[in-house]
Scaffold this active site. Structure first.
Site, PDB file in Angstrom:
ATOM      1  N   CYS A 214       2.782  -8.992   3.494  1.00 64.11           N
ATOM      2  CA  CYS A 214       1.712  -8.466   2.632  1.00 64.11           C
ATOM      3  C   CYS A 214       1.994  -8.819   1.174  1.00 64.11           C
ATOM      4  O   CYS A 214       1.103  -9.263   0.441  1.00 64.11           O
ATOM      5  CB  CYS A 214       1.598  -6.956   2.814  1.00 64.11           C
ATOM      6  SG  CYS A 214       0.247  -6.222   1.861  1.00 64.11           S
TER       7      CYS A 214
ATOM      8  N   LEU B 187      -6.228  -2.548  -3.712  1.00 63.99           N
ATOM      9  CA  LEU B 187      -6.716  -3.338  -2.583  1.00 63.99           C
ATOM     10  C   LEU B 187      -7.095  -2.429  -1.426  1.00 63.99           C
ATOM     11  O   LEU B 187      -6.311  -1.571  -1.021  1.00 63.99           O
ATOM     12  CB  LEU B 187      -5.636  -4.316  -2.113  1.00 63.99           C
ATOM     13  CG  LEU B 187      -5.131  -5.322  -3.147  1.00 63.99           C
ATOM     14  CD1 LEU B 187      -4.114  -6.250  -2.508  1.00 63.99           C
ATOM     15  CD2 LEU B 187      -6.285  -6.117  -3.731  1.00 63.99           C
TER      16      LEU B 187
ATOM     17  N   GLY C 238      -0.090   5.597  -5.275  1.00 68.26           N
ATOM     18  CA  GLY C 238       1.149   6.373  -5.243  1.00 68.26           C
ATOM     19  C   GLY C 238       1.694   6.627  -6.634  1.00 68.26           C
ATOM     20  O   GLY C 238       1.144   6.146  -7.634  1.00 68.26           O
TER      21      GLY C 238
ATOM     22  N   GLY D  61       4.679  -1.442  -9.088  1.00 69.99           N
ATOM     23  CA  GLY D  61       5.605  -0.311  -9.076  1.00 69.99           C
ATOM     24  C   GLY D  61       6.820  -0.539  -8.191  1.00 69.99           C
ATOM     25  O   GLY D  61       7.514   0.410  -7.829  1.00 69.99           O
TER      26      GLY D  61
ATOM     27  N   CYS E 144       1.554   0.829   6.425  1.00 70.22           N
ATOM     28  CA  CYS E 144       0.265   1.443   6.089  1.00 70.22           C
ATOM     29  C   CYS E 144      -0.723   1.460   7.248  1.00 70.22           C
ATOM     30  O   CYS E 144      -1.485   2.406   7.388  1.00 70.22           O
ATOM     31  CB  CYS E 144      -0.350   0.753   4.870  1.00 70.22           C
ATOM     32  SG  CYS E 144      -0.836  -0.967   5.139  1.00 70.22           S
TER      33      CYS E 144
ATOM     34  N   ALA F 155      -1.140  -3.512 -10.174  1.00 68.49           N
ATOM     35  CA  ALA F 155      -1.482  -3.331  -8.756  1.00 68.49           C
ATOM     36  C   ALA F 155      -1.243  -1.867  -8.409  1.00 68.49           C
ATOM     37  O   ALA F 155      -0.102  -1.409  -8.358  1.00 68.49           O
ATOM     38  CB  ALA F 155      -0.603  -4.236  -7.891  1.00 68.49           C
ATOM     39  N   MET F 156      -2.318  -1.112  -8.205  1.00 62.64           N
ATOM     40  CA  MET F 156      -2.217   0.335  -8.003  1.00 62.64           C
ATOM     41  C   MET F 156      -2.454   0.711  -6.544  1.00 62.64           C
ATOM     42  O   MET F 156      -3.532   0.471  -6.003  1.00 62.64           O
ATOM     43  CB  MET F 156      -3.220   1.063  -8.910  1.00 62.64           C
ATOM     44  CG  MET F 156      -2.971   0.852 -10.384  1.00 62.64           C
ATOM     45  SD  MET F 156      -4.137   1.785 -11.410  1.00 62.64           S
ATOM     46  CE  MET F 156      -3.561   3.481 -11.135  1.00 62.64           C
ATOM     47  N   SER F 157      -1.444   1.308  -5.940  1.00 65.52           N
ATOM     48  CA  SER F 157      -1.555   1.716  -4.532  1.00 65.52           C
ATOM     49  C   SER F 157      -2.081   3.139  -4.386  1.00 65.52           C
ATOM     50  O   SER F 157      -2.428   3.565  -3.288  1.00 65.52           O
ATOM     51  CB  SER F 157      -0.182   1.641  -3.874  1.00 65.52           C
ATOM     52  OG  SER F 157       0.673   2.626  -4.450  1.00 65.52           O
TER      53      SER F 157
ATOM     54  N   ASP G  37       4.537   5.598  -8.056  1.00 66.05           N
ATOM     55  CA  ASP G  37       5.223   4.500  -8.742  1.00 66.05           C
ATOM     56  C   ASP G  37       4.261   3.628  -9.545  1.00 66.05           C
ATOM     57  O   ASP G  37       4.428   3.440 -10.754  1.00 66.05           O
ATOM     58  CB  ASP G  37       5.996   3.642  -7.729  1.00 66.05           C
ATOM     59  CG  ASP G  37       7.058   4.434  -6.982  1.00 66.05           C
ATOM     60  OD1 ASP G  37       7.696   5.295  -7.611  1.00 66.05           O
ATOM     61  OD2 ASP G  37       7.250   4.197  -5.779  1.00 66.05           O
ATOM     62  N   SER G  38       3.243   3.080  -8.882  1.00 71.95           N
ATOM     63  CA  SER G  38       2.320   2.201  -9.591  1.00 71.95           C
ATOM     64  C   SER G  38       1.478   2.970 -10.604  1.00 71.95           C
ATOM     65  O   SER G  38       1.084   2.423 -11.644  1.00 71.95           O
ATOM     66  CB  SER G  38       1.414   1.452  -8.605  1.00 71.95           C
ATOM     67  OG  SER G  38       0.727   2.345  -7.755  1.00 71.95           O
TER      68      SER G  38
END
EC number: 2.8.1.13
Length: 382
Positions: A118, A50, A28, A142, A215, A24-26, A30-31
């Site tokens: 979320c 997402l 940022g 992340g 967000c 799951a990549m935001s 971390d991910s």
């Protein structure tokens, strides 16, 4: 006799090349590090980002740091590391599952935590199902939290770095979800280590600052968002003391939070400053009083997600540590089940500013293990 293959670094009995992981990549750091790390280890990585709200409007703002940029960053990391990346439009789901409830809770005088909803209703539900549809063996994020294998199976534990720990926001992770999820950063001693890894992999996001706000509330101005979602929400009303005496007027209940002291515009009570003790949206009243009136010992909690080994109702009471705000350390408490998903929590030392809409997260005493938690649903009772 054939022997089982050894477990890989994700705890699965397969070679990394035969193990598909959805990350799951935001967008940022971390991910992005999680995806790069797993790709370097030889896993079959698929990145998924997402789209949660209208990025077109966000991109139109000059100098806006927005999710449109985040999607772009995630895509560039995937391209650089050589794994596929998908963007899923979850805008309607996010609005229905997170934003609408956030607005309603705020209007009801609560102080909601939409990041938990979320994780619970979008990332660890719909996205997790998408990962399974993609034939992934697990899903990695992340988040700074640890998954450890105990006597009864996977357990949730606080991150090694207490300053980055996100356990408060992940208490509603179910045992079934925990079986499928992985958190490769939870054991790292500090965020500095994550950024070192990002630099090592040559990621464009290595120096990207952490996001600080919710967000969909990028400026931190909750009231402005609520007014947009619920026109008329900022109707003025009275500020009253605990006996009901009118002390002044306010510009809308949504502008106040329990425990607030500044910005009331009514001075103090003699030498004692006044604090927001309760919010009464139906009467459009902000109830204020002295600091000692904020002290709460009994906290009603419902929608409990239990992660203990024994059933929640198997005991009359559980001596646990609880955290009633993300910014506070866990405190000793006694949790008394009132049903499978409801409890009365008695704080051994009263806490100030306990607010409906916040989470109450359970921790094993003298341990990093998380036993789940629930939602505070009524105002304070002494």
């Amino acid at each position: 006799m054939p022997t089982d293959p050894p477990l890989n670094s994700l705890g699965l009995p397969k070679a990394p090349a035969d193990t598909r992981v959805v990350v799951a990549m935001s967008g940022g750091v971390d991910s992005s590090v999680v995806a790069a790390m797993l790709k370097e280890e030889g896993y079959d990585v698929v990145g998924v980002t997402l789209q949660l709200y209208d990025h077109g409007a966000a991109l139109a703002k000059k100098g806006a740091c927005c999710a449109g940029q985040d999607i772009h960053d995630a895509r560039r990391v995937a391209e650089a590391m050589g794994f596929p990346h998908y963007v899923l439009d979850y805008e309607n789901t996010f609005r229905e599952s997170v934003i609408e409830e956030f607005a309603d809770a705020y209007l009801a005088g609560a102080t909601p935590v939409p990041c938990i909803r979320c994780n619970e209703r979008v990332k660890f539900k719909d996205l997790l199902e998408t990962a399974k549809d993609l034939d992934a063996d697990c899903m990695a994020t992340g988040h700074y939290i640890q998954r450890k294998i105990g006597a009864q199976g996977p357990e949730l534990h606080a991150a090694a770095d207490a300053a980055r720990d996100q356990s408060y926001f992940l208490f509603s992770t179910t045992p079934e979800q925990l079986a499928y999820l992985r958190f490769p950063l939870g054991h790292l001693p500090s965020k500095a280590e994550t950024r070192k890894l990002a630099a090592k992999y040559g990621l464009i996001v290595a120096d990207k600052p952490d996001s600080q706000d919710i967000c969909f509330v990028p400026s931190g101005n909750y009231a402005a968002v609520i007014e947009k979602l619920r026109p008329g929400a900022a109707d003025p009303g009275e500020i009253v003391d605990l006996s009901g005496r009118v002390l002044g007027t306010h510009r809308g209940v949504i502008h106040y939070t329990i425990g607030q002291r500044r910005g009331l515009g009514i001075g103090g009570l003699g030498d004692s400053p006044l604090y927001v003790i309760r919010l009464d949206p139906e009467r459009r009243q902000v109830i204020v009083g002295p600091k000692e009136a904020l002290a709460t010992r009994i906290v009603p909690v419902r929608e409990i997600n239990w992660l203990g080994d024994a059933p929640f109702e198997s005991r009359a009471e559980w001596p646990l540590s609880v955290r009633i705000r993300s910014t506070r350390a866990p405190r000793e408490a006694i949790v008394r089940p009132l049903g499978a998903t409801e409890a009365e929590v008695e704080l051994l030392t009263p806490e100030d500013g306990v607010s409906p809409g916040q989470a109450c997260v359970f921790y094993a005493p003298e341990s990093s293990r998380i036993f789940g938690g629930g939602w505070i649903w009524k105002g304070h009772t002494g």
